[in-house]
Design a protein around this motif. Structure first.
Motif, PDB file in Angstrom:
ATOM      1  N   ASP B 136       0.816  -1.208   0.000  1.00 38.02           N
ATOM      2  CA  ASP B 136       0.000   0.000   0.000  1.00 38.02           C
ATOM      3  C   ASP B 136       0.850   1.258   0.000  1.00 38.02           C
ATOM      4  O   ASP B 136       0.601   2.191  -0.749  1.00 38.02           O
ATOM      5  CB  ASP B 136      -0.925   0.011   1.234  1.00 38.02           C
ATOM      6  CG  ASP B 136      -2.093  -0.936   1.028  1.00 38.02           C
ATOM      7  OD1 ASP B 136      -2.301  -1.332  -0.148  1.00 38.02           O
ATOM      8  OD2 ASP B 136      -2.759  -1.300   2.009  1.00 38.02           O
ATOM      9  N   SER B 137       1.908   1.234   0.835  1.00 41.53           N
ATOM     10  CA  SER B 137       2.715   2.452   0.922  1.00 41.53           C
ATOM     11  C   SER B 137       3.550   2.647  -0.337  1.00 41.53           C
ATOM     12  O   SER B 137       3.894   3.772  -0.694  1.00 41.53           O
ATOM     13  CB  SER B 137       3.599   2.412   2.172  1.00 41.53           C
ATOM     14  OG  SER B 137       4.263   1.179   2.252  1.00 41.53           O
ATOM     15  N   ILE B 138       3.879   1.532  -1.026  1.00 42.35           N
ATOM     16  CA  ILE B 138       4.626   1.676  -2.280  1.00 42.35           C
ATOM     17  C   ILE B 138       3.686   2.135  -3.382  1.00 42.35           C
ATOM     18  O   ILE B 138       4.035   2.968  -4.221  1.00 42.35           O
ATOM     19  CB  ILE B 138       5.316   0.349  -2.664  1.00 42.35           C
ATOM     20  CG1 ILE B 138       6.389   0.010  -1.650  1.00 42.35           C
ATOM     21  CG2 ILE B 138       5.911   0.440  -4.063  1.00 42.35           C
ATOM     22  CD1 ILE B 138       6.918  -1.392  -1.744  1.00 42.35           C
ATOM     23  N   GLY B 139       2.460   1.595  -3.368  1.00 47.96           N
ATOM     24  CA  GLY B 139       1.465   2.061  -4.334  1.00 47.96           C
ATOM     25  C   GLY B 139       1.548   1.358  -5.665  1.00 47.96           C
ATOM     26  O   GLY B 139       0.755   0.486  -5.970  1.00 47.96           O
ATOM     27  N   ASP B 140       2.554   1.675  -6.461  1.00 44.49           N
ATOM     28  CA  ASP B 140       2.686   1.146  -7.813  1.00 44.49           C
ATOM     29  C   ASP B 140       3.070  -0.351  -7.781  1.00 44.49           C
ATOM     30  O   ASP B 140       4.122  -0.701  -7.247  1.00 44.49           O
ATOM     31  CB  ASP B 140       3.776   1.948  -8.539  1.00 44.49           C
ATOM     32  CG  ASP B 140       3.852   1.584 -10.014  1.00 44.49           C
ATOM     33  OD1 ASP B 140       3.121   0.659 -10.418  1.00 44.49           O
ATOM     34  OD2 ASP B 140       4.637   2.229 -10.729  1.00 44.49           O
ATOM     35  N   PRO B 141       2.253  -1.257  -8.346  1.00 46.62           N
ATOM     36  CA  PRO B 141       2.589  -2.687  -8.308  1.00 46.62           C
ATOM     37  C   PRO B 141       3.891  -2.999  -9.049  1.00 46.62           C
ATOM     38  O   PRO B 141       4.606  -3.935  -8.673  1.00 46.62           O
ATOM     39  CB  PRO B 141       1.391  -3.364  -8.986  1.00 46.62           C
ATOM     40  CG  PRO B 141       0.556  -2.302  -9.557  1.00 46.62           C
ATOM     41  CD  PRO B 141       0.947  -0.999  -8.944  1.00 46.62           C
ATOM     42  N   PHE B 142       4.186  -2.228 -10.083  1.00 43.00           N
ATOM     43  CA  PHE B 142       5.422  -2.465 -10.832  1.00 43.00           C
ATOM     44  C   PHE B 142       6.634  -2.215  -9.946  1.00 43.00           C
ATOM     45  O   PHE B 142       7.565  -3.018  -9.894  1.00 43.00           O
ATOM     46  CB  PHE B 142       5.439  -1.544 -12.071  1.00 43.00           C
ATOM     47  CG  PHE B 142       6.698  -1.649 -12.882  1.00 43.00           C
ATOM     48  CD1 PHE B 142       6.982  -2.808 -13.588  1.00 43.00           C
ATOM     49  CD2 PHE B 142       7.601  -0.583 -12.931  1.00 43.00           C
ATOM     50  CE1 PHE B 142       8.150  -2.904 -14.337  1.00 43.00           C
ATOM     51  CE2 PHE B 142       8.768  -0.683 -13.674  1.00 43.00           C
ATOM     52  CZ  PHE B 142       9.037  -1.841 -14.379  1.00 43.00           C
ATOM     53  N   VAL B 143       6.593  -1.096  -9.205  1.00 45.96           N
ATOM     54  CA  VAL B 143       7.697  -0.787  -8.291  1.00 45.96           C
ATOM     55  C   VAL B 143       7.769  -1.841  -7.193  1.00 45.96           C
ATOM     56  O   VAL B 143       8.848  -2.299  -6.815  1.00 45.96           O
ATOM     57  CB  VAL B 143       7.521   0.626  -7.680  1.00 45.96           C
ATOM     58  CG1 VAL B 143       8.641   0.935  -6.702  1.00 45.96           C
ATOM     59  CG2 VAL B 143       7.474   1.663  -8.784  1.00 45.96           C
TER      60      VAL B 143
END
Lengths: 304, 311
Positions: B136-143
């Protein structure tokens, strides 16, 4: 209870046939052959092919033998399929196991057998399809033996049980009455000593594969008569057959027969307390139980 | 371009997770000569253990304790070790083949239990309800996938360095001594069965670690993930790469996983539609042939075992 016991005896006779070859191979060649149960599938599908062939060649063979659902062509096919399975066991040994044996690494034999099992099972799927098949589309009606408690037996089951017992009796007579039988027992007991005593070891090994393979083939055919034939028969039966050999004691032919019946009966009786979904785990529990209580099996001897 | 990178990251993440399991097997088979026929069960114990402890509450099965990620991961690893320990004390003193059969049985029973015990594992539907850590805190699934890939590689590296240290230590020498000649080791006052048991449990815990990472990556596990065929694939990786050589094990994992995914892709692209049902069948025949071929013509694998002088 009695119904479960009867079913167990029937399954037991089928497992016993499969376990005889496995116990001989495990004792003489000293490796757990994970591909042995695939020979059951080979037998079942070979019988299917021969049955179709004979039925097509001689249409009068397609009549069923009352009250069984078996046809004459299938009876004939069983004999040919047994030989074919025995020969394929020899061929597999020639192509794979013997060459790896000669390299001297005993433990990689176990892994080679894993690989052989995988190839055999998937080749069968590829050639015969993933769907289940039946030897006969006729519905074999069960005979009511008793109404209270309700006990049902199919004529085919009676035939399978008696045929299996007959084959085991024949094998017992060969083992205990003929020179060949003595030699086979000697090889199973101690291959090196047997060779020193003048037994042609490589010929005997071929005979072990032939006998073990054909009995496994017969076991697969009988299993197919009572269930359906599909490419995963081997995968489903490998653990029960290992359990039978371990219960009986590795190397003991009579132990394998006894073990087969015990595992068959125990698995069926377990259905009374366990939901049927768990039944594939029963042979594993039997193996663990035997390893704790009597690691050498009932009829096995201690060995290094 | 981003599609290709994303696919490569996905491929390399799964390959490095499987490589960790291969390293665990190499400790057991390559260094100690223990035949583990139930890799899938120890891998699965790690995966199920992680989701059970770290997942969110679900209606259809127990668990959902939402424990901190590393605690859940360690819980899964300990579960694998516990199963290995129980099976090990029962079978390790017996003939070696018994271990192969018993562990194979563990895998069958484990898969069977997970498929049937819906209250425990969600049954055939599998176990879900896991939130990937920090997603959640990273947000982007690719990252997230890139960060998780780096994490998997680091874990792989950590396990590799640990095992390299281990086999270069006197303990590693002891393992190989027992593998080569048990009686000789015993006559020197060593306890082969105890040492074997340690190697078996540690190797299985490494497989549990791989299973935990696998379940983290997919945030899901089902009985399909712990079929006996997984055992076979992991074994194939070790045999092809070279048993007894950790680098070989990693190489084998990447090669076999590449062969597996490439063949699957080619079959889905070029094979006629009727044949696509048989994709798995053809892949298993291919892997089976590779195994038997390797055992026949190059049993030492691509990277053979090196002689190590333990310090």
């Amino acid at each position: 209870m009695i119904q479960h016991l009867l079913d167990g005896i029937l399954v037991g006779s089928i497992l016993s046939l499969g376990a005889i070859g496995l116990t001989l191979v495990m004792h003489t060649l000293r490796f757990a052959n994970f591909s042995h149960a695939e020979l059951l599938s080979v037998g079942a599908y070979a019988a299917l092919v021969f049955d179709g062939l004979f039925g097509a060649l001689y249409s009068q063979l397609r009549s069923t033998i009352d009250p069984l659902s078996l046809t004459w062509s299938l009876i004939l096919a069983i004999l040919f399929a047994m030989i074919a399975t025995g020969l394929s066991a020899i061929l597999i040994d020639k192509l794979v196991f013997r060459r790896i044996r000669e390299k001297g690494d005993e433990l990689s034999m176990v892994f080679a057998s894993f690989g052989v099992a995988m190839v055999l099972r998937n080749l069968i799927s590829l050639f015969f399809g993933l769907k289940s098949q039946l030897f006969s589309n006729d519905i074999a009606f069960a005979v009511v033996i008793s109404r209270d408690p309700m006990i049902l037996v199919k004529p085919d089951q009676v035939f399978v049980l008696f045929a299996a017992l007959l084959v085991m009796l024949l094998f017992h007579l060969i083992l205990s009455r003929t020179t060949f039988g003595y030699a086979l027992q000697a090889v199973a007991e101690n291959p090196v000593l047997a060779q020193i005593s003048g037994v042609n070891l490589s010929r005997m090994l071929m005979m072990i594969w032939l006998i073990g393979g054909s009995l496994a083939g017969l076991s697969g055919i009988f299993y197919g008569l009572n269930n359906q034939i599909n490419p995963v028969i081997g995968r489903d039966l490998v653990l029960p057959i290992f359990a039978a050999t371990i219960v009986g004691g590795i190397g003991s032919v009579y132990g394998a027969v006894l073990g087969g019946f015990l595992v068959g009966i125990a698995s069926n009786l377990a259905l009374m307390i366990l939901p049927s979904g768990y039944s594939p785990a029963v042979p594993f529990l039997i193996i663990l139980g035997v390893l704790i209580l009597r690691p050498n099996g009932i009829l096995g001897e201690a060995r290094s | 371009m981003i599609g290709l990178i994303s696919y490569l990251v996905f491929f390399a993440t799964v390959a490095s997770i499987l490589a960790i399991a291969v390293l665990g097997l190499n400790l057991q088979w390559g260094n100690t000569g223990l035949f583990n026929g139930g890799v899938a069960a120890f891998f699965g114990a790690g995966a199920y253990g992680l989701l059970l402890l770290g997942g969110t509450e679900q209606a259809d099965h127990i668990g959902g304790f939402e424990l901190f990620y590393l605690v859940a991961l360690v819980g899964g690893i300990l579960l694998s070790g516990l199963i290995a320990w129980v099976v090990g004390i029962l079978t390790i003193r017996l003939r070696r083949d018994y271990l192969a059969i018993a562990t194979f049985g563990v895998a069958v029973a484990f898969e069977n239990l997970m498929r049937n015990a819906e209250w425990l594992s969600g049954g055939a539907k599998g176990m879900r309800g896991f939130e990937r850590p920090f997603e959640d805190s990273i947000g982007d699934p690719f990252v997230f996938n890139i960060i998780f890939f780096c994490f998997s590689i680091l874990v792989l590296l950590g396990v590799y360095l640990f095992l390299e240290k281990l086999i270069c230590s006197p303990f590693g020498r002891l393992l190989r001594a027992i593998r080569e000649d048990e009686v000789a080791a015993q006559s020197l006052g060593k306890a082969p069965n105890r040492v074997r048991l340690i190697a078996f449990v540690v190797g299985s815990m490494i497989m549990g670690l791989a299973g935990g990472l696998y379940a983290t990556f997919y945030a899901f596990v089902s009985p399909q993930d712990v079929l006996p065929t997984l055992t076979f694939q992991i074994w194939a990786m070790l045999i092809v790469g070279g048993s007894g050589n950790n680098q070989g094990g990693i190489l084998g994992a990447f090669l076999i996983w590449a062969a597996w995914t490439a063949s699957g892709w080619m079959l889905s692209k070029f094979a006629p539609v009727e044949a696509q049902l048989y994709t798995g069948t053809l892949q298993y025949i291919m892997i089976g042939m590779i195994i038997v071929g390797m055992l026949l013509w190059r049993p030492q694998g691509l990277l053979p075992e090196k002689l190590i002088v333990s310090q």
